[in-house]
Design an enzyme around this catalytic site. Structure first.
Site, PDB file in Angstrom:
ATOM      1  N   HIS A   4      -7.480  -5.775  -0.170  1.00 63.64           N
ATOM      2  CA  HIS A   4      -6.264  -4.999   0.071  1.00 63.64           C
ATOM      3  C   HIS A   4      -5.556  -5.548   1.315  1.00 63.64           C
ATOM      4  O   HIS A   4      -6.182  -5.749   2.356  1.00 63.64           O
ATOM      5  CB  HIS A   4      -6.673  -3.540   0.293  1.00 63.64           C
ATOM      6  CG  HIS A   4      -5.533  -2.582   0.279  1.00 63.64           C
ATOM      7  ND1 HIS A   4      -4.730  -2.395  -0.828  1.00 63.64           N
ATOM      8  CD2 HIS A   4      -5.064  -1.733   1.234  1.00 63.64           C
ATOM      9  CE1 HIS A   4      -3.824  -1.477  -0.551  1.00 63.64           C
ATOM     10  NE2 HIS A   4      -3.990  -1.066   0.687  1.00 63.64           N
ATOM     11  N   SER A  24       0.846  -1.194   0.000  1.00 62.73           N
ATOM     12  CA  SER A  24       0.000   0.000   0.000  1.00 62.73           C
ATOM     13  C   SER A  24       0.884   1.248   0.000  1.00 62.73           C
ATOM     14  O   SER A  24       1.732   1.388  -0.872  1.00 62.73           O
ATOM     15  CB  SER A  24      -0.975  -0.045   1.182  1.00 62.73           C
ATOM     16  OG  SER A  24      -2.012   0.889   1.013  1.00 62.73           O
ATOM     17  N   GLU A  34      -9.042  -5.130  -4.542  1.00 68.61           N
ATOM     18  CA  GLU A  34      -8.353  -4.105  -3.738  1.00 68.61           C
ATOM     19  C   GLU A  34      -9.307  -3.187  -2.959  1.00 68.61           C
ATOM     20  O   GLU A  34      -8.964  -2.688  -1.896  1.00 68.61           O
ATOM     21  CB  GLU A  34      -7.455  -3.243  -4.632  1.00 68.61           C
ATOM     22  CG  GLU A  34      -6.240  -3.956  -5.197  1.00 68.61           C
ATOM     23  CD  GLU A  34      -5.112  -4.129  -4.187  1.00 68.61           C
ATOM     24  OE1 GLU A  34      -5.307  -3.838  -2.989  1.00 68.61           O
ATOM     25  OE2 GLU A  34      -4.021  -4.568  -4.595  1.00 68.61           O
TER      26      GLU A  34
END
Length: 561
Positions: free
Chosen positions: A459, A230, A347
């Protein structure tokens, strides 16, 4: 796993970890109290016996890689750490950098907040942790993997990520680093008084420290791979393009984050600096006075300002980023290192909408309100509202079913925020150096009772497979198949750290991403895929920009008339 089970498991895991640490630290043998040299003094670590293995790991926690960034060093580049005399204690986790933990409450994660709250928080937070095999010594020349945590550049800490199992399983050195977050890490006045990107400069200082010292811990300074997820992946990618970080590492792994992530890079500091000036009561000042005023604020006052930022962008400062990352990626003199770049196949599936507070809005999407939702979304994406029709056509078509529309909306957001930027960066880099691309596809079994059933690989879902543990080294209830996937992923990552190539005997082959667009589908049964989301990439990089250009031309013509 139910939310209640998750709560009990988090608590049990945390206290189990503490007991393990206390037990091992209590053993009084030379091996149990390793002492290593650094260029600023000696540090004593601990011996950890890793469960289910015969191997031990030496951990060295809270090593300073820069002076505390306080007083006149707030909003200033990091400076070299002060030497110390005697032996420094490296058996306690360092304080995390200043951050708004209430975000976790708002995201419905009070257990996570409770655990984080048990660690101290301080502006004095520029420390790193080292995990190294107990057999390692100076001259072992083991590959080094430096982990940069994510958290939208506003939240996170090094100690949440335990490198022990990766270290033991793959015989390498893992380093986890901290960096200034939020306003303290990324505030900029846009001029020489506060250029910004302090958090990225901290990361570069940590990488310089690794170059100078990691040999004392058995690591090879000429075989350093940086990896992160990330905003950590965005950080890794930013070091790949920044001239300031050249030569500090030799490989890069970007998990669900690259330098082109739309919310984490900005051409100008204006929006952030205006907001900070207003909230701090330091308005109507020139930038020199504004910086002086902000340096006078207490930690509590800075924390209060931080609360408005759910994420904060880095800025094109003329130094760390001489130009926008997109220009740096496209330039003739761009020399990237070999890289693994990847995304997960859902995601925006669950955790990001929850954290960003948009989960309820998504649940409320119907055919009737879709047009309005997409217009708002287009504006947030900095696109003309007229583009909402194109978004609808590309992602929703004529679908009437509300749940399908909601799922398509999350796919669109995941593509915009993560997938398309990752593919763009991979395409820029592959003509200069090898790129291995992946899509992680496995929805973890331990979340099946926590998340809606339609959520796939969300994610950050790949992180526990890379570290073989959850936050703070807690063991997960992997199925046998998941155990194998985790072992394979650790092996791919470690092979890459060792040789710049993830492949080795016994692993499904991972082809380099070339003009045939091959990539690895990371799942229980890994497989090679081709041309990931090629149609969507065409839409975002060709169709949409062309439409925007046409709109602009017709508006200009209209103005002239």
């Amino acid at each position: 796993m139910t939310r209640n089970q998750l709560h009990n498991w988090l608590n049990a895991g945390f206290f189990g970890l503490l007991l393990l640490l206390i037990h091992v630290q209590g053993q009084d043998s030379p091996e149990a109290n390793p002492i290593r040299n650094t260029h600023t003094g000696q540090i004593q670590g601990s011996l950890i016996h890793v469960k289910d293995t015969k191997a031990g790991v030496h951990t060295f926690l809270g090593i300073p890689f820069a002076k505390p960034p306080v007083g006149p060093l707030r909003f200033a580049p990091p400076e070299a750490p002060e030497p110390w005399s005697g032996v420094r204690d490296g058996t306690a986790h360092p304080a995390m950098c200043l951050q708004n933990l209430d975000m976790l409450n708002e995201a419905g994660l009070p257990d996570m907040k409770m655990m984080l709250s048990s660690f101290p928080m301080s502006e004095d937070c520029l420390y790193l942790n080292i995990y190294t095999p107990a057999h390692a010594h100076e001259g072992s020349n083991l590959p080094v993997m430096v982990w940069i945590h994510g958290g939208a550049l506003v939240i996170g800490m090094a100690s949440m990520f335990d490198g022990s199992l990766l270290t033991v399983n793959e015989d390498l050195v893992v380093v986890t680093i901290q960096y200034r977050l939020g306003v303290l890490g990324f505030f900029s006045t846009g001029d020489q008084h506060a250029r910004g990107n302090w958090g990225y400069l901290d990361q570069a200082a940590a990488l310089r420290w690794v170059q100078q010292n990691i040999a004392h811990f058995g690591g090879n300074p000429d075989r350093v791979t940086i990896f992160g997820e990330s905003a950590g992946g965005t950080s890794v990618s930013s070091h790949v393009v920044s001239p300031m970080s050249q030569g500090l590492f030799h490989g890069a792994i970007m998990e669900s984050g690259v330098a082109l992530l739309p919310d984490l890079i900005s051409e100008t500091s204006e929006m952030v600096s205006t907001t900070v000036a207003k909230l701090s009561g330091c308005e109507a000042m020139d930038s020199q006075a504004l910086v002086r005023c902000l340096r006078g604020k207490s930690e509590a006052e800075i924390l209060a300002i931080n609360k408005v930022f759910k994420m904060i962008p880095a800025v094109v400062d003329g130094e760390f980023f001489p130009r926008h990352p997109k220009e740096l990626l496209a330039s003739e003199d761009f020399h990237p290192v070999p890289s693994i770049i990847g995304v997960n196949n859902d995601e925006f599936g669950w955790s990001i909408p929850v954290v960003m507070g948009s989960a309820q809005m998504i649940k409320g999407i119907t055919r009737e309100n879709l047009q309005a939702v997409l217009k708002d979304t287009a504006v947030q994406m900095m696109l003309p509202p007229e583009c909402s029709d194109l978004l609808m056509e590309e992602y929703m078509g004529d679908t009437e079913d509300a749940q399908t529309l909601q799922i398509q909306f999350t796919e669109m957001m995941g593509d915009f925020m993560f997938v398309i930027p990752a593919l763009q960066v991979a395409h820029f880099q592959r003509s200069h150096a090898p790129v291995y691309f992946y899509e992680f596809q496995h929805p973890p079994s331990y979340f099946k009772d926590v998340r809606p059933p339609h959520v796939k690989a969300d994610h950050a879902d790949e992180i526990p497979f890379v570290f073989a543990s959850f936050f703070w080294g807690m063991k997960l209830d992997f199925t046998e198949e998941e155990e194998l996937l985790s072992r394979r992923m650790m092996k791919y990552w470690a092979n890459f750290a060792r040789h710049g190539n993830p492949n080795s005997e016994g692993l499904p082959y991972w082809p380099v991403m070339d003009h045939d667009e091959q990539y690895l589908q990371l799942d229980i049964q890994p497989a090679v895929g081709r041309a990931l989301k090629a149609g969507r990439l065409q839409f975002w990089t060709k169709t949409l920009p062309q439409k925007i250009q046409e709109l602009k031309a017709s508006q200009d013509k209209h103005r002239e008339l």
